[in-house]
Design an enzyme around this catalytic site. Structure first.
Site, PDB file in Angstrom:
ATOM      1  N   MET A  62       0.846  -1.204   0.000  1.00 46.72           N
ATOM      2  CA  MET A  62       0.000   0.000   0.000  1.00 46.72           C
ATOM      3  C   MET A  62       0.881   1.253   0.000  1.00 46.72           C
ATOM      4  SD  MET A  62      -3.417  -0.872   2.076  1.00 46.72           S
ATOM      5  CE  MET A  62      -2.783  -0.578   3.717  1.00 46.72           C
ATOM      6  N   ALA A 115       4.024   3.986   1.062  1.00 43.56           N
ATOM      7  CA  ALA A 115       4.706   4.512   2.256  1.00 43.56           C
ATOM      8  C   ALA A 115       5.796   3.502   2.639  1.00 43.56           C
ATOM      9  CB  ALA A 115       3.729   4.781   3.398  1.00 43.56           C
ATOM     10  N   LEU A 116       6.621   3.211   1.664  1.00 40.82           N
ATOM     11  CA  LEU A 116       7.540   2.071   1.782  1.00 40.82           C
ATOM     12  C   LEU A 116       8.630   2.302   2.829  1.00 40.82           C
ATOM     13  CD1 LEU A 116       7.940   1.215  -2.021  1.00 40.82           C
ATOM     14  CD2 LEU A 116       6.261   0.326  -0.381  1.00 40.82           C
ATOM     15  N   HIS A 120       9.093  -3.372   3.597  1.00 41.73           N
ATOM     16  CA  HIS A 120       8.649  -3.568   2.213  1.00 41.73           C
ATOM     17  C   HIS A 120       9.849  -3.833   1.293  1.00 41.73           C
ATOM     18  CE1 HIS A 120       5.414  -0.645   3.650  1.00 41.73           C
ATOM     19  NE2 HIS A 120       4.683  -1.681   3.255  1.00 41.73           N
ATOM     20  N   ASP A 127       2.381  -9.628   8.842  1.00 43.31           N
ATOM     21  CA  ASP A 127       0.928  -9.842   8.760  1.00 43.31           C
ATOM     22  C   ASP A 127       0.699 -11.349   8.643  1.00 43.31           C
ATOM     23  OD1 ASP A 127      -0.241  -6.947   8.332  1.00 43.31           O
ATOM     24  OD2 ASP A 127       1.579  -7.075   7.151  1.00 43.31           O
ATOM     25  N   SER A 156       6.337  -0.348  10.371  1.00 41.56           N
ATOM     26  CA  SER A 156       4.985  -0.240   9.846  1.00 41.56           C
ATOM     27  C   SER A 156       4.780   1.189   9.367  1.00 41.56           C
ATOM     28  CB  SER A 156       3.961  -0.555  10.949  1.00 41.56           C
ATOM     29  OG  SER A 156       2.689  -0.068  10.576  1.00 41.56           O
TER      30      SER A 156
HETATM   31  P1  AMP Z   1       1.271  -3.016   3.478  1.00 42.38           P
HETATM   32  O1  AMP Z   1       1.862  -1.918   2.652  1.00 42.38           O
HETATM   33  O2  AMP Z   1       1.132  -2.684   4.917  1.00 42.38           O
HETATM   34  O3  AMP Z   1       0.014  -3.591   2.858  1.00 42.38           O
HETATM   35  O4  AMP Z   1       2.324  -4.209   3.433  1.00 42.38           O
HETATM   36  C1  AMP Z   1       2.762  -4.741   2.213  1.00 42.38           C
HETATM   37  C2  AMP Z   1       3.586  -5.970   2.500  1.00 42.38           C
HETATM   38  O5  AMP Z   1       4.706  -5.630   3.302  1.00 42.38           O
HETATM   39  C3  AMP Z   1       2.808  -7.053   3.261  1.00 42.38           C
HETATM   40  O6  AMP Z   1       3.150  -8.329   2.716  1.00 42.38           O
HETATM   41  C4  AMP Z   1       3.320  -6.889   4.659  1.00 42.38           C
HETATM   42  O7  AMP Z   1       3.249  -8.081   5.418  1.00 42.38           O
HETATM   43  C5  AMP Z   1       4.767  -6.501   4.412  1.00 42.38           C
HETATM   44  N1  AMP Z   1       5.357  -5.812   5.571  1.00 42.38           N
HETATM   45  C6  AMP Z   1       4.833  -4.770   6.251  1.00 42.38           C
HETATM   46  N2  AMP Z   1       5.634  -4.443   7.290  1.00 42.38           N
HETATM   47  C7  AMP Z   1       6.679  -5.304   7.261  1.00 42.38           C
HETATM   48  C8  AMP Z   1       7.845  -5.497   8.078  1.00 42.38           C
HETATM   49  N3  AMP Z   1       8.088  -4.726   9.132  1.00 42.38           N
HETATM   50  N4  AMP Z   1       8.695  -6.490   7.748  1.00 42.38           N
HETATM   51  C9  AMP Z   1       8.466  -7.294   6.665  1.00 42.38           C
HETATM   52  N5  AMP Z   1       7.390  -7.161   5.861  1.00 42.38           N
HETATM   53  C10 AMP Z   1       6.504  -6.190   6.149  1.00 42.38           C
END
Ligand code: AMP
Length: 285
Positions: free
Chosen positions: A28, A30-31, A35, A151, A186
């Site tokens: 989503m 905001a890398l 990510h 997640d 996060s």
């Molecule tokens: P999101 O942008 O929050 O939807 O996350 C996108 C992907 O990044 C998902 O597969 C998450 O599980 C992964 N992700 C988010 N935070 C972390 C983290 N701290 N370490 C590893 N993977 C992450």
């Protein structure tokens, strides 16, 4: 690195690159380093001749009515720079109109794993995830896709989606990347007040210390282990626990009695600091 927003352009790119291994990293935006670690895993999986595709889409259907959809950070230019630096070949940045038909009437729902843990306090959430991930799989047609263990429930549900809908896609799990004080990275950490930010590392401290006591045989039953973690987290004044559970890592079934010789044990929690809800999990194997 190419950037595509229209589904027709993505299809065209797919056609042109169909002889190369394609690995998808759905995000989503905001890398952060979490990510980007998934992009690095995807780069290795794709190999020198393959393509890494990252998608950046703030998916409205996985947010509840009073959640942070409108305020979710969208630093697109910075995200694109980071993708480029991590060897991404294509970033797919669709608008909501490219993903959802206005009068859509077909819904994908996972019906077993989705109702517990995060699903019990956010009952809409995993339906939104399943639908957007199905669409991204259909649009990007990857050979493999990388998701974070951060997640954990989402990862289990996506594995189920792959199995039950026969997607020919290999799912790869990336470990949780943490700040130096243990807080899981996060995009939502940016919402924390200074005070909450100093207290939030208790989440990982409590989960990892509980798991290590289970490993050492000092905590032998679920109720005592949950209580141990709960007490640690509740010691910090701003933390409000949403849920805290111990379950089997493969089935997500709650473990309620003695652990005995069960090996695959995972503890997960969601904790509010003000309006910000943080999740984390730690497991034995
Ligand atoms: P999101 O942008 O929050 O939807 O996350 C996108 C992907 O990044 C998902 O597969 C998450 O599980 C992964 N992700 C988010 N935070 C972390 C983290 N701290 N370490 C590893 N993977 C992450």
């Amino acid at each position: 690195m190419k950037v595509i927003s229209e589904t027709d352009d993505l299809r065209e790119w797919n056609r042109k690159t169909s002889d190369r291994r394609r690995v998808l990293v759905p995000t989503m935006g905001a890398l952060h380093a979490g990510h980007l670690s998934l992009c690095d895993i995807a780069r290795r999986e794709a190999g020198a001749n393959g393509d890494v595709v990252a998608s950046i889409f703030v998916n409205p259907t996985q947010f509840g009515p009073n959640e942070d959809l409108a305020s979710y950070p969208r630093p697109l230019e910075a995200d694109l720079e980071k993708c480029k630096a991590h060897g991404v070949d294509l970033v797919f940045t669709p608008g909501a109109g490219a993903i959802y038909a206005e009068n859509a009437s077909v819904i994908i729902d996972e019906t077993k794993l989705s109702s517990r843990l995060c699903g019990s306090s956010r009952p809409w959430h995993f339906s939104g995830v399943c639908n957007v991930v199905t669409k991204l799989f259909n649009l990007a047609q990857p050979d493999a896709a990388v998701f974070g263990e951060k997640d954990f429930q989402q990862l289990a549900i996506i594995r189920r989606l792959i199995r039950d809908l026969n997607f020919p896609i290999k799912i790869i799990a990336g470990p949780t990347i943490r700040e130096s004080d243990g807080l899981a990275m996060s995009s939502r950490n940016a919402y924390l007040s200074e005070e909450a930010r100093t207290q939030a590392p208790i989440i990982f401290e409590a989960l990892s210390e509980t798991i290590s006591q289970i490993s050492d045989g000092k905590l032998t039953a679920s109720v005592a282990a949950v209580e141990h973690a709960r007490k640690m987290i509740e010691k910090v004044p701003l933390a409000k626990i949403d849920y805290l559970e111990i379950f089997h890592s493969d089935t997500l079934e709650p473990l309620t009695g003695k652990f005995g010789n069960i090996k695959k044990i995972r503890i997960a929690t969601a904790v509010f600091f003000g309006k910000t809800r943080l999740i984390d999990n730690v497991g034995i194997s």
